[in-house]
Design a protein around this motif. Structure first.
Motif, short mmCIF file in Angstrom:
data_model
loop_
_atom_site.label_atom_id
_atom_site.label_comp_id
_atom_site.label_asym_id
_atom_site.label_seq_id
_atom_site.Cartn_x
_atom_site.Cartn_y
_atom_site.Cartn_z
N GLY A 158 -7.49 8.61 -1.47
CA GLY A 158 -7.78 7.55 -1.41
C GLY A 158 -8.65 7.18 -0.36
O GLY A 158 -8.63 7.58 0.68
N TYR A 159 -9.66 6.10 -0.68
CA TYR A 159 -10.48 5.45 -0.05
C TYR A 159 -10.90 3.96 -0.09
O TYR A 159 -10.79 3.65 -1.44
CB TYR A 159 -11.60 6.24 0.60
N MET A 160 -11.46 3.12 0.82
CA MET A 160 -11.75 1.77 0.25
C MET A 160 -13.35 1.74 0.51
O MET A 160 -14.19 2.35 1.13
CB MET A 160 -11.57 0.67 1.38
N TYR A 161 -14.14 1.21 -0.83
CA TYR A 161 -15.56 0.85 -0.75
C TYR A 161 -15.96 -0.26 -1.63
O TYR A 161 -15.37 -0.24 -2.83
CB TYR A 161 -16.06 2.42 -1.49
N ASP A 162 -16.48 -0.97 -0.98
CA ASP A 162 -17.15 -2.20 -1.80
C ASP A 162 -15.97 -3.03 -2.28
O ASP A 162 -16.01 -3.14 -3.72
CB ASP A 162 -18.19 -1.68 -2.78
N LEU A 163 -14.95 -3.43 -1.59
CA LEU A 163 -13.81 -4.32 -2.10
C LEU A 163 -12.84 -3.41 -3.04
O LEU A 163 -12.18 -4.25 -3.55
CB LEU A 163 -14.37 -5.55 -2.57
N SER A 164 -13.18 -2.22 -3.20
CA SER A 164 -12.12 -1.51 -4.38
C SER A 164 -11.66 -0.65 -3.59
O SER A 164 -12.20 0.20 -2.63
CB SER A 164 -13.03 -1.37 -5.48
#
Length: 222
Positions: free
Chosen positions: A198-204
């Protein structure tokens, strides 16, 4: 209002409308003089002076620190660390007693101690794989950050640039998204996972191959 200023401490007595007195001591964060803080403020208010700024903080139970610059007062729910961005005239103070003492968050090692939601986190800009990121966090006594509550998720989204794409402590296990502590609630918009890490990108929240190098977020559970 009575003030005593030394090179390190700022004392302020705040009087409420009903004449009840509450006293707060603010320690000056000299390393942040003339610099912007790395953390993002929870609010920015008009303020003519540092005493006015600390008065706003005194009435806010979630306020931990303030930065006064020009005619603006920035309110923070966390400890502060200096960035490399120059901000001439900026002065920062931290409300003593707002955070636990002793604080389990190792602020001297680059962690930010947050009062609400209670947490401590650190953003690493080194590009590492998901597995190596987790190992680095563990070497500091922590783990990749677990954002399994709406409050933690919303707070971190205000602190990290949306396009940074940081590793977080989420993986796909048997087709299900699972945090490394075993919890499964994933707040916010969750995109399809291309792969298991998992990772976070553009608020998702997204997933990709574990070997892919990214910045990463560590937390030390409190």
């Amino acid at each position: 209002m009575i003030m005593l200023i030394t090179p390190f401490l700022f004392f302020q007595a705040v009087f409420s409308m009903n004449s009840v007195v509450s006293r707060h001591v603010y320690a000056r964060l000299i390393p942040l003089d003339n610099l912007r803080a790395s953390e993002t403020p929870s609010s920015i208010n008009p303020s003519e002076s540092m005493p006015d700024c600390t008065t706003v903080c005194a009435w806010d139970e979630a306020c931990v620190a303030v930065m006064h610059h020009g005619d603006q007062c920035s309110i923070y729910r966390s400890s502060l660390s200096p960035s490399s961005v120059s901000l001439p005239g900026a002065r920062c103070f931290i409300k003593q007693g707002a955070l636990p003492h002793p604080d389990p968050c190792p602020v001297s090692q680059g962690y930010t101690s947050v009062l609400s939601p209670r947490m401590c986190y650190k953003l690493h800009m080194t590009m590492l794989s998901w597995t190596d990121s987790q190992a680095r966090c563990e070497s500091e006594g922590g783990r990749l950050i677990i954002l399994n509550t709406d409050e933690k998720h919303a707070y971190i989204l205000t602190q990290v640039a949306p396009y940074l794409a940081t590793h977080i402590g989420l993986k796909v296990d048997g087709g299900s998204k699972t945090w490394t502590d075993g919890s499964t609630y994933v707040p916010g918009i969750s995109h399809s996972f291309t792969a298991e890490c998992g990772y976070m990108y553009d608020l998702s929240t997204r997933g990709y191959y574990c070997y892919w190098g990214r910045p990463f977020l560590c937390e030390i559970p409190v």
